[in-house]
Design a protein around this motif. Structure first.
Motif, mmCIF file in Angstrom:
data_model
loop_
_atom_site.group_PDB
_atom_site.id
_atom_site.type_symbol
_atom_site.label_atom_id
_atom_site.label_comp_id
_atom_site.label_asym_id
_atom_site.label_seq_id
_atom_site.Cartn_x
_atom_site.Cartn_y
_atom_site.Cartn_z
ATOM 1 N N LEU A 178 0.828 -1.210 0.000
ATOM 2 C CA LEU A 178 0.000 0.000 0.000
ATOM 3 C C LEU A 178 0.863 1.262 0.000
ATOM 4 O O LEU A 178 0.457 2.293 -0.542
ATOM 5 C CB LEU A 178 -0.950 0.012 1.199
ATOM 6 C CG LEU A 178 -2.116 -0.967 1.151
ATOM 7 C CD1 LEU A 178 -2.868 -0.964 2.480
ATOM 8 C CD2 LEU A 178 -3.055 -0.644 0.003
ATOM 9 N N GLU A 179 2.058 1.159 0.599
ATOM 10 C CA GLU A 179 2.963 2.313 0.660
ATOM 11 C C GLU A 179 3.352 2.810 -0.727
ATOM 12 O O GLU A 179 3.667 3.980 -0.907
ATOM 13 C CB GLU A 179 4.246 1.935 1.408
ATOM 14 C CG GLU A 179 4.049 1.534 2.842
ATOM 15 C CD GLU A 179 5.316 0.945 3.451
ATOM 16 O OE1 GLU A 179 6.406 1.113 2.857
ATOM 17 O OE2 GLU A 179 5.202 0.334 4.522
ATOM 18 N N PHE A 180 3.343 1.929 -1.715
ATOM 19 C CA PHE A 180 3.788 2.280 -3.054
ATOM 20 C C PHE A 180 2.692 2.902 -3.925
ATOM 21 O O PHE A 180 2.970 3.340 -5.032
ATOM 22 C CB PHE A 180 4.381 1.058 -3.761
ATOM 23 C CG PHE A 180 5.626 0.557 -3.104
ATOM 24 C CD1 PHE A 180 6.821 1.246 -3.211
ATOM 25 C CD2 PHE A 180 5.591 -0.593 -2.339
ATOM 26 C CE1 PHE A 180 7.975 0.791 -2.584
ATOM 27 C CE2 PHE A 180 6.733 -1.065 -1.706
ATOM 28 C CZ PHE A 180 7.926 -0.371 -1.831
ATOM 29 N N LEU A 181 1.474 2.914 -3.419
ATOM 30 C CA LEU A 181 0.389 3.521 -4.184
ATOM 31 C C LEU A 181 0.608 5.027 -4.292
ATOM 32 O O LEU A 181 1.111 5.658 -3.362
ATOM 33 C CB LEU A 181 -0.964 3.271 -3.509
ATOM 34 C CG LEU A 181 -1.529 1.869 -3.570
ATOM 35 C CD1 LEU A 181 -2.817 1.798 -2.754
ATOM 36 C CD2 LEU A 181 -1.790 1.446 -5.000
ATOM 37 N N PRO A 182 0.209 5.629 -5.414
ATOM 38 C CA PRO A 182 0.294 7.084 -5.505
ATOM 39 C C PRO A 182 -0.658 7.724 -4.485
ATOM 40 O O PRO A 182 -1.662 7.105 -4.094
ATOM 41 C CB PRO A 182 -0.140 7.390 -6.935
ATOM 42 C CG PRO A 182 -0.811 6.157 -7.430
ATOM 43 C CD PRO A 182 -0.323 5.011 -6.604
ATOM 44 N N GLY A 225 -8.327 9.253 2.046
ATOM 45 C CA GLY A 225 -8.148 10.311 3.043
ATOM 46 C C GLY A 225 -7.152 11.386 2.657
ATOM 47 O O GLY A 225 -7.107 12.426 3.309
ATOM 48 N N THR A 226 -6.377 11.166 1.610
ATOM 49 C CA THR A 226 -5.418 12.197 1.203
ATOM 50 C C THR A 226 -6.129 13.254 0.365
ATOM 51 O O THR A 226 -7.168 12.985 -0.254
ATOM 52 C CB THR A 226 -4.251 11.603 0.385
ATOM 53 O OG1 THR A 226 -4.785 11.061 -0.838
ATOM 54 C CG2 THR A 226 -3.508 10.518 1.152
ATOM 55 N N ARG A 271 -9.042 13.495 -6.817
ATOM 56 C CA ARG A 271 -9.257 12.480 -7.861
ATOM 57 C C ARG A 271 -10.715 12.024 -7.858
ATOM 58 O O ARG A 271 -11.330 11.859 -8.913
ATOM 59 C CB ARG A 271 -8.328 11.285 -7.620
ATOM 60 C CG ARG A 271 -8.462 10.193 -8.654
ATOM 61 C CD ARG A 271 -7.406 9.086 -8.414
ATOM 62 N NE ARG A 271 -7.458 8.081 -9.430
ATOM 63 C CZ ARG A 271 -8.188 6.969 -9.347
ATOM 64 N NH1 ARG A 271 -8.900 6.706 -8.272
ATOM 65 N NH2 ARG A 271 -8.191 6.097 -10.334
ATOM 66 N N GLU A 272 -11.281 11.837 -6.685
ATOM 67 C CA GLU A 272 -12.684 11.423 -6.561
ATOM 68 C C GLU A 272 -13.599 12.468 -7.193
ATOM 69 O O GLU A 272 -14.528 12.135 -7.930
ATOM 70 C CB GLU A 272 -13.049 11.188 -5.095
ATOM 71 C CG GLU A 272 -14.495 10.833 -4.857
ATOM 72 C CD GLU A 272 -14.932 9.517 -5.479
ATOM 73 O OE1 GLU A 272 -16.151 9.343 -5.681
ATOM 74 O OE2 GLU A 272 -14.075 8.666 -5.782
ATOM 75 N N LYS A 273 -13.335 13.743 -6.926
ATOM 76 C CA LYS A 273 -14.147 14.816 -7.521
ATOM 77 C C LYS A 273 -14.056 14.782 -9.048
ATOM 78 O O LYS A 273 -15.061 14.933 -9.742
ATOM 79 C CB LYS A 273 -13.680 16.189 -7.025
ATOM 80 C CG LYS A 273 -14.106 16.520 -5.633
ATOM 81 C CD LYS A 273 -13.603 17.908 -5.269
ATOM 82 C CE LYS A 273 -13.673 18.144 -3.786
ATOM 83 N NZ LYS A 273 -13.053 19.407 -3.405
#
Length: 136
Positions: free
Chosen positions: A46-50, A56-57, A63-65
């Motif tokens: 998971l640490e490697f995900l953008p 929560g970031t 990105r969701e918007k």
């Protein structure tokens, strides 16, 4: 027994219903895929995900918007196609349902039909993009 015309009209209405439900299905499908990804990866990966994929970031919220805006634009395009051929669009159906006595009786499209809607959209994008210019 239904006549051929009745069968065709029922099929047309089923297809149009699938197109009207695009945005809802797209959002649910995207949320489901993200949940499966995030719950299946070990913490070390998971640490490697953008940042845009970490819940929560601020990047993930942005990105969701953007994804929701794209779903709404796609639904608007689909609704315009439906309107052009004289069929009720998603907003027409929503208004009818608000004023109907049949609340809660919505018939949802199948995953198979929604996959076809997605394929049609992808084909349209490909056909009308730079990539498809040579074929036009």
């Amino acid at each position: 027994k239904m006549s051929d015309d009745d069968d065709e009209n029922a099929h047309l209405e089923e297809v149009c219903d699938s197109f009207r439900q695009y945005a809802t299905f797209a959002r649910c499908d995207r949320a489901g895929r993200a949940h499966r990804l995030l719950t299946s990866l070990p913490q070390s990966q998971l640490e490697f995900l953008p940042q845009s994929m970490k819940p929560g970031t601020s990047e993930a919220m942005e990105r969701e918007k953007e994804m929701q805006k794209a779903e709404i634009r796609n639904q608007f395009f689909i609704d315009s196609m439906l309107r052009h051929v004289g069929m009720p669009n998603s907003q027409d159906i929503t208004q009818q349902e608000k004023h109907s006595m049949k609340k809660g009786k919505k018939k949802w499209s199948s995953d198979d039909n929604m996959s076809k809607v997605s394929s049609v959209l992808k084909s349209l994008v490909r056909d009308w993009s730079e990539e498809g210019a040579a074929e036009r």
